[in-house]
Scaffold this motif. Sequence first.
Motif, PDB file in Angstrom:
ATOM      1  N   MET A  11     108.115  56.173  -8.589  1.00  0.00           N
ATOM      2  CA  MET A  11     108.723  56.683  -7.371  1.00  0.00           C
ATOM      3  C   MET A  11     109.886  57.623  -7.685  1.00  0.00           C
ATOM      4  SD  MET A  11     108.635  53.344  -4.839  1.00  0.00           S
ATOM      5  CE  MET A  11     109.275  54.280  -3.459  1.00  0.00           C
ATOM      6  N   MET A  12     110.721  57.230  -8.645  1.00  0.00           N
ATOM      7  CA  MET A  12     111.840  58.082  -9.037  1.00  0.00           C
ATOM      8  C   MET A  12     111.341  59.392  -9.640  1.00  0.00           C
ATOM      9  SD  MET A  12     114.522  55.289 -10.634  1.00  0.00           S
ATOM     10  CE  MET A  12     115.684  56.582 -11.054  1.00  0.00           C
ATOM     11  N   ASN A  13     110.327  59.294 -10.489  1.00  0.00           N
ATOM     12  CA  ASN A  13     109.768  60.499 -11.116  1.00  0.00           C
ATOM     13  C   ASN A  13     109.115  61.413 -10.082  1.00  0.00           C
ATOM     14  OD1 ASN A  13     110.602  59.490 -13.555  1.00  0.00           O
ATOM     15  ND2 ASN A  13     108.592  58.749 -14.168  1.00  0.00           N
ATOM     16  N   GLY A  14     108.488  60.812  -9.065  1.00  0.00           N
ATOM     17  CA  GLY A  14     107.885  61.604  -8.009  1.00  0.00           C
ATOM     18  C   GLY A  14     108.934  62.385  -7.226  1.00  0.00           C
ATOM     19  N   ILE A  15     110.073  61.750  -6.980  1.00  0.00           N
ATOM     20  CA  ILE A  15     111.163  62.422  -6.273  1.00  0.00           C
ATOM     21  C   ILE A  15     111.702  63.577  -7.117  1.00  0.00           C
ATOM     22  CG2 ILE A  15     113.525  62.153  -5.435  1.00  0.00           C
ATOM     23  CD1 ILE A  15     112.756  59.243  -4.704  1.00  0.00           C
ATOM     24  N   ILE A  16     111.899  63.327  -8.419  1.00  0.00           N
ATOM     25  CA  ILE A  16     112.396  64.373  -9.319  1.00  0.00           C
ATOM     26  C   ILE A  16     111.419  65.542  -9.377  1.00  0.00           C
ATOM     27  CG2 ILE A  16     112.947  64.922 -11.731  1.00  0.00           C
ATOM     28  CD1 ILE A  16     113.919  62.009 -12.012  1.00  0.00           C
ATOM     29  N   GLY A  17     110.133  65.216  -9.558  1.00  0.00           N
ATOM     30  CA  GLY A  17     109.111  66.258  -9.633  1.00  0.00           C
ATOM     31  C   GLY A  17     109.019  67.079  -8.362  1.00  0.00           C
ATOM     32  N   THR A  18     109.179  66.417  -7.204  1.00  0.00           N
ATOM     33  CA  THR A  18     109.111  67.113  -5.921  1.00  0.00           C
ATOM     34  C   THR A  18     110.309  68.040  -5.739  1.00  0.00           C
ATOM     35  OG1 THR A  18     107.901  65.259  -4.937  1.00  0.00           O
ATOM     36  CG2 THR A  18     108.981  66.801  -3.425  1.00  0.00           C
ATOM     37  N   LEU A  19     111.507  67.535  -6.029  1.00  0.00           N
ATOM     38  CA  LEU A  19     112.722  68.332  -5.869  1.00  0.00           C
ATOM     39  C   LEU A  19     112.747  69.531  -6.813  1.00  0.00           C
ATOM     40  CD1 LEU A  19     115.423  65.507  -5.502  1.00  0.00           C
ATOM     41  CD2 LEU A  19     114.513  66.984  -3.699  1.00  0.00           C
ATOM     42  N   CYS A  20     112.133  69.371  -7.987  1.00  0.00           N
ATOM     43  CA  CYS A  20     112.178  70.434  -8.998  1.00  0.00           C
ATOM     44  C   CYS A  20     110.894  71.258  -9.055  1.00  0.00           C
ATOM     45  CB  CYS A  20     112.449  69.824 -10.376  1.00  0.00           C
ATOM     46  SG  CYS A  20     114.006  68.928 -10.494  1.00  0.00           S
ATOM     47  N   ALA A  21     109.993  71.071  -8.084  1.00  0.00           N
ATOM     48  CA  ALA A  21     108.655  71.672  -8.156  1.00  0.00           C
ATOM     49  C   ALA A  21     108.693  73.187  -8.332  1.00  0.00           C
ATOM     50  CB  ALA A  21     107.844  71.293  -6.922  1.00  0.00           C
ATOM     51  N   VAL A  22     109.469  73.867  -7.511  1.00  0.00           N
ATOM     52  CA  VAL A  22     109.503  75.333  -7.580  1.00  0.00           C
ATOM     53  C   VAL A  22     110.102  75.791  -8.906  1.00  0.00           C
ATOM     54  CG1 VAL A  22     110.437  77.426  -6.540  1.00  0.00           C
ATOM     55  CG2 VAL A  22     109.638  75.560  -5.063  1.00  0.00           C
ATOM     56  N   TRP A  23     111.183  75.158  -9.315  1.00  0.00           N
ATOM     57  CA  TRP A  23     111.803  75.517 -10.599  1.00  0.00           C
ATOM     58  C   TRP A  23     110.835  75.253 -11.755  1.00  0.00           C
ATOM     59  CZ3 TRP A  23     112.890  73.064 -15.175  1.00  0.00           C
ATOM     60  CH2 TRP A  23     113.736  73.748 -16.060  1.00  0.00           C
ATOM     61  N   LEU A  24     110.153  74.115 -11.699  1.00  0.00           N
ATOM     62  CA  LEU A  24     109.198  73.781 -12.755  1.00  0.00           C
ATOM     63  C   LEU A  24     108.065  74.798 -12.797  1.00  0.00           C
ATOM     64  CD1 LEU A  24     109.049  69.921 -12.225  1.00  0.00           C
ATOM     65  CD2 LEU A  24     109.788  71.062 -14.323  1.00  0.00           C
ATOM     66  N   TYR A  25     107.588  75.192 -11.641  1.00  0.00           N
ATOM     67  CA  TYR A  25     106.498  76.159 -11.566  1.00  0.00           C
ATOM     68  C   TYR A  25     106.895  77.482 -12.219  1.00  0.00           C
ATOM     69  CZ  TYR A  25     102.782  79.013  -9.498  1.00  0.00           C
ATOM     70  OH  TYR A  25     101.711  79.843  -9.311  1.00  0.00           O
TER      71      TYR A  25
END
Length: 415
Positions: A307-321
């Motif tokens: 759940m924590m990783n999902g929140i991190i991945g969601t918040l950083c999605a555009v930057w990660l992309y």
Amino acid sequence: MSKTKDHNFSQEAVPLSAKKGAISLTFIMLSLTFFSASMWAGGTLGTGLTFSNFFFALFIGNLLLGIYSATLGYIGAKTGFSTHLLARFSFGLKGSWLPSFLLSATQIGWFGVGLAMFAFPVSKATGLNEYLLIGLFGILMTITVAFEGIKALLYLSIIAVPAIGILGCYSVWIAVSDTGGINALIDITPTKPLSFSTALTIVVGSFISAGTLTADFVRFGKHARHVFIIIILSFLVGNSLMFIFGAAGAASVGQADISDVMIAQGLLIPAIIVLGLNIWTTNDNALYASGLGMSNITGLSSKTMSMMNGIIGTLCAVWLYNNFVGWLTFLSTAIPPIGGVIIADYFINKKHYQSLVNGSRRKVNWVAIIAVAIGIFCAKLLPGVVPINSVLGSAISYIIINSFERRIKVSRGLK
């Protein structure tokens, strides 16, 4: 959370009562190998290779991937341990935090990238705000894997695998029809020629990071030998089909991006639905694996960490992309040596893997750390297929250094 309530068994071996049959594992592995990024990679190969070279690179690459992943999967099914618990035996209790962090970081990154890969085309097609879509789908994907774990992966796989298979076959049929038949498609001259070694590196490198985590998914298997066969076939069939789906359309329209291909083929709406479902299964696989890795480091349940990783991945999605490619390039050379060390240690010290207690006796095994560094060195400097060089480099160096270390201990009268 007590161990009896942790249905992901993040801190213990999977008990016999939780083991699953061959059919369930086949769907899970097919959903893992039915990887959307493989369609993009297939598009690159489809515009860069001749027909015969494409299939040769595809067969050899997936065979190598299958053997590597199946070996790790066999170890996982045999012991019941996740990749991160297996790493305790070879890297040490705290030394395993390094591979757990690297592997988890990769999967969190893929989760964010997958969200953006799905949200951007949907935003263009519907006019909805891309950040709203990322947030909505990020929450949904996190909830499914966090609360259902391996069951969610199975349920989604049963739907996604046939759906992507049907869409891919239809896309290939359109490509064949648009080019004037199978012979015309075969005769297309590559627009961006690739060397065979580069093509092989793309096939292997596109999936070897996820392949290193195969034990996380198949440790639920009842029979390790069956698991080995299922994984080999999943790569030869599942991942190969994804490359073929991507390559055929790309060769016919001259574009490597699978989204552009399907838009050109008039498949925008089906692509959004089916590719979205496929990305969902891929992302849930990534989130599930990242939760197990962070659980090994923190001691918290994998559900909490997912759940924590999902929140991190969601918040950083555009930057990660926008920025994940450079980080992923590093991880693609750093992660395969981890699998090489785990495989080498298991076959050297197989009897130790009967109890997790044996994987907690050493804090850090520096031999494993050194072997990973040598694997990265081999990947960077030796000719050939980069991921394979890194796996073999780490495994062989681990065996040699480990043997040398044991001789020194024997000569000094140490156990």
